[in-house]
Design an enzyme around this catalytic site. Structure first.
Site: not given
Ligand SMILES: NC(=O)c1ccc[n+]([C@@H]2O[C@H](COP(=O)([O-])OP(=O)(O)OC[C@H]3O[C@@H](n4cnc5c(N)ncnc54)[C@H](O)[C@@H]3O)[C@@H](O)[C@H]2O)c1
Length: 252
Positions: A157, A153
């Site tokens: 990122k 990851y």
């Molecule tokens: N939640 C956090 O603390 C956090 C922190 C930093 C970065 N992020 C980043 O923010 C983004 C969203 O995170 P989140 O917390 O909402 O995650 P989440 O797991 O709640 O949602 C992710 C969504 O992406 C979809 N997805 C996964 N693989 C896919 C694919 N191959 N094609 C299409 N859709 C796909 C999933 O079905 C889901 O609806 C991600 O890139 C994550 O890495 C999140």
């Protein structure tokens, strides 16, 4: 909601940060293609936008599948108009220490975050170049700076940040900006799964994480949506190749 004047695609928008971004962009006056692996959940997200008076369609696609990506971008252009805003948000985690990290878990994470962002951007930029205008916003993370148990990851990122700066350099001459939003700890399904995996009760996990954040609270999905909205705005055209940490405190 204002009448839709531009078209955005938000990936991974069935829930969490992506769903909040899709709704926020609709409030900003964009028609939104809500793309997700989970088409049924994407439809619920798109319906929430249309019920609030916005314009949205749901697309079921895997961002790492070139055929599905091209079909989604084509469908967006046909049904909503040329997509000139792209938010590469879809993401997964497969955490493990390097010693136990499997090749499958490496490939899966790199494929969704990096290959997915490249495929989506390559397909969408054609419309942006033709329009002479575009906004690309990629989701990075504070994990890009290094995090134990997340070699896959973290690499993805950090790669997203390098990709973003390169897109800014290559596409700037066409009126296209590319920027990164890098969240810290945000309350979502992704972080809930992490708490479950390490066996810490959710409320305890959120409390402990918040203690280590200068503003003393966990991030909410709307904190991230607000930052994406800034980069997607027409008035942000002189801001490109940047990484904005949305983490309740400074990051270097
Ligand atoms: N939640 C956090 O603390 C956090 C922190 C930093 C970065 N992020 C980043 O923010 C983004 C969203 O995170 P989140 O917390 O909402 O995650 P989440 O797991 O709640 O949602 C992710 C969504 O992406 C979809 N997805 C996964 N693989 C896919 C694919 N191959 N094609 C299409 N859709 C796909 C999933 O079905 C889901 O609806 C991600 O890139 C994550 O890495 C999140």
């Amino acid at each position: 909601m204002p009448e839709a004047s531009r078209v955005a695609i938000v990936t991974g928008a069935a829930r969490g940060i992506g769903a909040a971004v899709a709704l926020r962009l609709a409030y900003d006056g964009l028609a939104v293609a809500v793309l997700d692996l989970d088409e049924a959940a994407a439809t619920v997200s798109a319906d929430a936008i249309t019920s609030a008076g916005g314009v949205a369609i749901a697309l079921g696609a895997d961002v790492a599948d070139p055929t599905a990506v091209q079909a989604s971008v084509d469908r967006t252009a046909d049904e909503l108009g040329a997509p000139t805003v792209l938010v590469n948000n879809a993401g997964i985690t497969r955490d493990n220490l390097l010693i136990t990290l499997t090749e499958n878990d490496w490939d899966a994470v790199i494929d969704v975050h990096l290959k997915g962002a490249v495929l989506m951007t390559r397909a969408a930029q054609a419309h942006m170049v033709e329009s002479g205008w575009g906004r690309i916003v990629n989701l990075s993370s504070t994990s890009a700076l290094g995090n134990r148990g997340q070699a896959n990851y973290v690499t993805a990122k950090a790669g997203v940040q390098g990709l973003t700066k390169t897109l800014a350099l290559e596409l700037g001459r066409f009126g296209i900006t590319a920027n990164c939003v890098a969240p810290g700890f945000i309350v979502s399904e992704m972080t809930r799964v992490t708490a479950d995996r390490i066996g810490t009760p959710w409320a305890q996990y959120v409390h402990d994480r918040a203690q280590a954040i200068p503003v003393q609270r966990a991030g909410e999905v709307d904190d991230v949506a607000n930052a994406v909205s800034f980069f997607a705005d027409a008035r942000s055209g002189f801001v490109s190749g940047q990484v904005l940490y949305v983490a309740g405190g400074p990051r270097t």
